[in-house]
Design a protein around this motif. Structure first.
Motif: not given
Length: 384
Positions: A276-277, A298
């Motif tokens: 998710d970064g 994130r």
């Protein structure tokens, strides 16, 4: 001979002790007449810095010429450009990834030209299409970075930062004393919150002063308190560490081989660790035995520009050596992570930045209305 009758000597009337509210009003007055000017200066320079990357780009024709949305063919190509055009600078490069694209900001933290200054990295921008350096400078030489140093440390280095931190504590006392002096007695809330338009000019000045302070109270307290901690890191970090341990990235050494892996491949490894970064920064190795650092932003981190999720990798094998999960920090690190985003409003997006900008104007409004009211109330000898 009649006795002389003398009138009894009256005992002196004891002075009536001042109430706490009167004492606090005097503290507020004299702090306002002294620290208030520094408060206004810090607020105005802070407002100018809320949008300093955008302001800096707007005044640079070279940066304006690069369309938004343009991106390099690869991040390895950007690193190769830096090494090709600046072969003598063999330390670490920090490449910032702007989600909107355009010219690529880069920092080099150890330029020999500014070796005697505490913080003065080399700043440059890369054209993502032509892969050339289109602008170069040093921190403090541009208008916005000069204002930044003026706001943060009065152009005096670490002593200036300590002075601003102490002044910030006095500013907090100024804010709290003003709230205490205004706090209405039971049943007086409606009168205390009104703006009396038909009243005398001195009363209208007071109403403007108090209402401006009340409207800006919460953001002003937050920005001032975070500014104190940012100005006094050596004094505040040990106090925070006593309550909650702080993260320290381990010192790492890698075994160099003939050729490092492409940067894009290393970025892919880091993003597999934190899917998710979003890529935020690339820090190239400072030496042949140092790791490469990939910073990822994130969802849930307060700062998109300076996130705390870091992945350190071996640049030759792609092996992950250490990580920092920005969403799993201790409470002490969480406090530190929120300081800068709260101070500049970034934590709440564009609305937060505009709120920080407007809040920076409040101390000037308070200084002007307070000074005008004081001059109207004071006799000439006190004004001088």
């Amino acid at each position: 001979m009649p006795a002389r009758i003398t009138a009894p000597i009256a005992a002196p009337i004891p002075a009536r002790p001042r109430s706490a509210r009167v004492v606090v009003r005097h503290i507020h007055l004299w702090l306002g007449l002294s620290v208030g000017l520094i408060f206004a200066f810090a607020g105005l320079t802070g407002s100018a810095l809320v949008f300093y990357p955008e302001i800096d780009a707007a005044f640079s024709p070279a940066l304006r010429a690069v369309p938004d949305g343009t991106r390099p063919p690869s991040w390895q190509a950007v690193v190769d450009t830096l090494h090709r055009e600046h072969p003598a600078r063999t330390g670490a490069w920090r490449i910032e990834i702007d989600p909107s694209g355009g010219a690529i900001p880069v920092r080099y933290y150890t330029p020999k030209e500014t070796a005697g200054r505490a913080f003065a990295p080399m700043l440059l921008w890369i054209d993502p299409v032509h892969l050339t350096t289109i602008r170069t400078g040093f921190w403090g030489d541009t208008v916005v970075t000069w204002i930044y140093d003026l706001h943060y440390r009065l152009l005096l280095g670490e002593p200036g930062g300590i002075a601003m931190g102490i002044a910030g504590i006095a500013m907090l006392v100024l804010i709290v004393s003003g709230l205490w002096a205004w706090w209405p007695r039971p049943g007086g809330w409606w009168r205390a919150l009104r703006f009396k338009r038909p009243a005398a000019a001195i009363r209208r000045l007071y109403d403007l002063h108090k209402l401006t302070g009340l409207i800006g109270l919460i953001p002003l307290l937050a920005i001032t308190a975070t500014g104190v901690v940012l100005d006094l890191p050596d004094q505040t970090r040990p106090l925070i560490a006593r309550v909650s341990p702080l993260f320290h990235m381990p010192a790492l050494i890698v075994e160099p081989v003939v050729r490092a892996l492409p940067v894009d491949r290393l970025i892919a490894v880091a993003q597999r660790r934190f899917p998710d970064g979003a890529l935020a920064w690339i820090e190239t190795p400072a030496t042949a035995t140092a790791p490469i650092r990939i910073n990822l932003a994130r969802p849930g981190e307060p700062s998109r520009r300076f996130p705390r999720t870091n992945v350190l990798l071996d640049p030759y094998t792609g092996r992950i050596l250490a990580v920092r999960d920005g969403l799993a920090d201790t409470s002490g690190d969480t406090v530190l992570n929120w300081l800068h985003p709260l101070h500049g409003g970034e934590a709440f997006g564009l609305i937060g930045r505009w709120l920080a900008f407007v809040t920076g104007l409040v101390p000037s409004a308070m200084l002007v209305t307070g000074l005008l009211r004081w001059r109207r109330r004071s006799p000439p000898r006190h004004r001088s």
